[in-house]
Motif scaffolding. Structure first.
Motif, mmCIF file in Angstrom:
data_model
loop_
_atom_site.group_PDB
_atom_site.id
_atom_site.type_symbol
_atom_site.label_atom_id
_atom_site.label_comp_id
_atom_site.label_asym_id
_atom_site.label_seq_id
_atom_site.Cartn_x
_atom_site.Cartn_y
_atom_site.Cartn_z
ATOM 1 N N SER A 1 0.836 -1.249 -0.202
ATOM 2 C CA SER A 1 0.068 -0.021 -0.012
ATOM 3 C C SER A 1 0.996 1.317 -0.085
ATOM 4 N N ARG A 2 0.553 2.286 -0.535
ATOM 5 C CA ARG A 2 1.053 3.728 -0.626
ATOM 6 C C ARG A 2 0.662 4.567 0.522
ATOM 7 N N CYS A 3 -0.473 4.277 1.010
ATOM 8 C CA CYS A 3 -0.875 5.166 2.094
ATOM 9 C C CYS A 3 -1.903 4.337 3.129
ATOM 10 N N ILE A 4 -2.046 4.864 4.184
ATOM 11 C CA ILE A 4 -2.789 4.267 5.291
ATOM 12 C C ILE A 4 -3.904 5.655 6.113
ATOM 13 N N LEU A 5 -5.048 4.905 6.030
ATOM 14 C CA LEU A 5 -5.869 5.810 6.876
ATOM 15 C C LEU A 5 -5.884 5.492 8.206
ATOM 16 N N LEU A 6 -5.257 6.430 9.089
ATOM 17 C CA LEU A 6 -5.456 6.520 10.530
ATOM 18 C C LEU A 6 -6.343 7.624 10.936
ATOM 19 N N ARG A 7 -7.442 7.104 11.610
ATOM 20 C CA ARG A 7 -8.489 8.002 11.792
ATOM 21 C C ARG A 7 -8.037 8.803 13.320
ATOM 22 N N PRO A 8 -8.600 10.065 13.442
ATOM 23 C CA PRO A 8 -8.024 10.774 14.737
ATOM 24 C C PRO A 8 -8.751 10.196 15.984
ATOM 25 N N LEU A 9 -8.078 10.427 17.094
ATOM 26 C CA LEU A 9 -8.778 9.983 18.308
ATOM 27 C C LEU A 9 -9.915 10.928 18.556
ATOM 28 N N ALA A 10 -10.760 10.259 19.303
ATOM 29 C CA ALA A 10 -12.181 10.952 19.491
ATOM 30 C C ALA A 10 -12.132 11.798 20.715
ATOM 31 N N VAL A 11 -11.323 11.471 21.728
ATOM 32 C CA VAL A 11 -11.032 12.273 22.973
ATOM 33 C C VAL A 11 -9.565 12.254 23.309
ATOM 34 N N VAL B 1 -6.243 12.086 25.506
ATOM 35 C CA VAL B 1 -5.775 10.843 26.425
ATOM 36 C C VAL B 1 -4.673 11.149 27.239
ATOM 37 N N GLY B 2 -4.440 10.846 28.618
ATOM 38 C CA GLY B 2 -3.612 11.027 29.474
ATOM 39 C C GLY B 2 -3.598 12.554 29.846
ATOM 40 N N GLY B 3 -4.971 13.021 30.127
ATOM 41 C CA GLY B 3 -4.865 14.359 30.507
ATOM 42 C C GLY B 3 -4.553 15.491 29.285
ATOM 43 N N ARG B 4 -4.199 15.083 28.151
ATOM 44 C CA ARG B 4 -4.056 15.915 27.048
ATOM 45 C C ARG B 4 -5.527 16.388 26.454
ATOM 46 N N ASP B 5 -5.370 17.629 25.942
ATOM 47 C CA ASP B 5 -6.685 17.890 24.987
ATOM 48 C C ASP B 5 -6.663 17.171 23.660
ATOM 49 N N LEU B 6 -7.754 17.351 22.958
ATOM 50 C CA LEU B 6 -7.964 16.305 21.792
ATOM 51 C C LEU B 6 -6.852 16.777 20.779
ATOM 52 N N ARG B 7 -6.594 17.914 20.488
ATOM 53 C CA ARG B 7 -5.248 18.252 19.649
ATOM 54 C C ARG B 7 -4.143 17.849 19.874
ATOM 55 N N ALA B 8 -3.691 17.883 21.105
ATOM 56 C CA ALA B 8 -2.313 17.569 21.828
ATOM 57 C C ALA B 8 -2.325 16.102 21.665
ATOM 58 N N ALA B 9 -3.411 15.285 22.016
ATOM 59 C CA ALA B 9 -3.377 13.704 22.028
ATOM 60 C C ALA B 9 -3.191 13.384 20.531
ATOM 61 N N ASN B 10 -3.900 13.940 19.744
ATOM 62 C CA ASN B 10 -3.672 13.661 18.032
ATOM 63 C C ASN B 10 -2.443 13.917 17.841
ATOM 64 N N ARG B 11 -1.750 15.117 18.175
ATOM 65 C CA ARG B 11 -0.554 15.194 17.671
ATOM 66 C C ARG B 11 0.443 14.348 18.347
ATOM 67 N N ALA B 12 0.501 13.916 19.396
ATOM 68 C CA ALA B 12 1.164 12.989 20.072
ATOM 69 C C ALA B 12 1.182 11.649 19.245
ATOM 70 N N TYR B 13 -0.249 11.050 19.091
ATOM 71 C CA TYR B 13 -0.394 9.840 18.184
ATOM 72 C C TYR B 13 0.214 9.927 17.047
ATOM 73 N N TYR B 14 -0.151 11.041 16.234
ATOM 74 C CA TYR B 14 0.405 10.873 14.740
ATOM 75 C C TYR B 14 1.891 10.918 14.733
ATOM 76 N N LEU B 15 2.532 11.835 15.448
ATOM 77 C CA LEU B 15 4.088 11.979 15.465
ATOM 78 C C LEU B 15 4.788 10.757 15.810
#
Length: 442
Positions: A128-138, A140-154
């Protein structure tokens, strides 16, 4: 543009071979690798879902056994290859934090990240050339949604770099009192900014965007505006109709109300054309297929391929015009008029021609109307764009005339601008230079 058939609703994960053959025979050569569905099926079949600490939170088997993901996916991907179907895009397991302790559990994010990395590796092994990783819904670990997704993706970016896989994000909805409302990354400016921030942090263009037409329709988004803002970051587009009230997947152009489509196909095609989109077009018609008899599914595949090709053709309309240095039109009616309104200045034709002797040797929309015989005198590289609904008949006419020039089909259904009066609803269109005034004609 590559058309991709989603396996949802059209393949049996227990016995996929017949569905893959039907897919291939219909003309599809690509499908989506549904890691989420494959792993979920395996988990239910082998051990089922596990309850954790009695709090009604369920943990996915994949999170407890991330290194088994590639093994589980491999045999399924191999069956696709044997049937001549490539897998250019994968969908990772959707593992959002659940309500309860895990929202504030610092150990939960590392589990998600490890699972994401193994899904990326499985996608690479399936070519495959790409993969769809859907964002987290809430958060995690005291982070807000944006910060949690940033940590997840990076955290997954390094694996994507290593295996040369692009990670795609998509907008998310929330359900409130039975209504779908916009969630994370549904604002196009927010999505563009977030993707750019991730790519800057990764120091490489690792991240892109997946545009789900059905999701946009449910949320009442203007898909032309969305495509215009997110632009070249869009790498995959899922085509599906919804009933406007639930998260369903019908064949495009089949969900209607009052004789009109519920999905704003005009704006999505306009948007894709504007950004010169050349990525993946994923056909998801799970809802339609689920209601069809197994005996009808081969025909459903064939129709779905025709629809996918039609949308790809419409989205690539300006690309068709741009690829030729010179062009003439065939037809002096509504479609020619639409061409001149939208593209006449950018891609000017030498002239137009028409089979109607009453139109020949006159001026129509600033173009001289000539006999089709004049086409025999064109330079060999000058394209003939048929501006008439009788495409095949005119193409056959050109062949019988011995014309070897490139031939293309122009269509005015999804133009940037429209004439709101059709010629047949008006008095005969006149041009002062060619026709004179009413008094002169009398």
């Amino acid at each position: 543009m590559q058309t991709v058939c989603s396996p949802w609703g059209v393949l049996s994960y227990d016995f996929p071979r017949q569905g893959l053959k039907d897919m291939f025979n219909a003309g599809f050569r690509s499908s989506l690798l549904d890691i989420s569905g494959i792993v979920g099926r395996h988990a239910r079949k082998i051990i089922g879902w596990r309850k954790k600490k009695g709090d009604m939170t369920y943990r996915c088997w994949a999170m407890d056994n991330p290194r088994e993901i590639c093994h589980v996916v491999a045999s399924f991907a191999e069956e696709f290859r044997r049937q001549g179907i490539s897998l250019p895009i994968a969908l990772a397991g959707f593992l959002p934090p659940q309500r309860g302790e895990e929202e504030d559990n610092d150990d939960f994010l590392p589990l998600l990240c490890q699972t994401g990395k193994e899904c990326v590796r499985a996608a690479k092994e399936a070519n495959s050339r790409c993969i769809l990783l859907r964002p987290l819904a809430v958060g995690v670990g005291g982070r807000d949604l944006r910060a949690a997704n940033r940590a997840y993706y990076l955290s997954v970016a390094a694996a994507a770099k290593e295996w040369d896989i692009q990670i795609l994000l998509e907008g998310q909805y929330r359900v409130h009192n039975g209504n779908y409302i916009r969630g994370f990354l549904t604002d196009p400016h927010e999505a563009a900014k977030f993707i750019d921030e991730l790519n800057d942090a990764a120091q490489e263009e690792i991240f892109g965007f997946h545009l789900d037409v059905g999701l946009c329709g449910l949320l009442g988004q203007n898909m032309h505006d969305l495509a215009s803002v997110v632009g070249s970051r869009i790498k995959a587009v899922t085509l599906r109709d919804t009933d406007g009230a639930s998260d369903t997947a019908f064949l495009p152009f089949t969900a209607v109300a009052g004789g009109k489509p519920r999905t704003d196909w005009l704006n999505i095609i306009r948007g894709l054309r504007q950004i010169n989109y050349d990525g993946l077009l994923i056909m998801n018609f799970a809802g339609t297929a689920g209601a069809a008899s197994p005996l009808l599914k081969p025909h459903l595949f064939a129709y779905a391929k025709k629809v996918a090709d039609f949308i790809a053709w419409q989205a690539n309309m300006e690309k068709l015009l741009r690829q030729y240095g010179q062009r003439v039109l065939f037809g002096a009616g509504n479609m020619c008029r639409a061409y001149m309104k939208c593209y006449g200045e950018k891609y000017p034709p030498l002239f137009t021609c028409d089979n109607d002797p009453q139109k020949q040797d006159k001026i129509f929309c600033g173009l001289q109307v000539k006999s089709p015989e004049e086409l025999k005198n064109l330079p060999a590289d000058c394209a003939i764009l048929i501006c008439n609904v009788y495409y095949r008949e005119i193409e056959e006419q050109l062949q019988k005339m011995g014309i070897k020039n490139p031939v293309g089909f122009f269509n005015d259904e999804y133009m940037p601008q429209f004439h709101f009066e059709r010629i047949e609803d008006m008095e005969e269109e006149t041009d002062a230079k060619a026709w004179g005034t009413d008094a002169e004609r009398r």
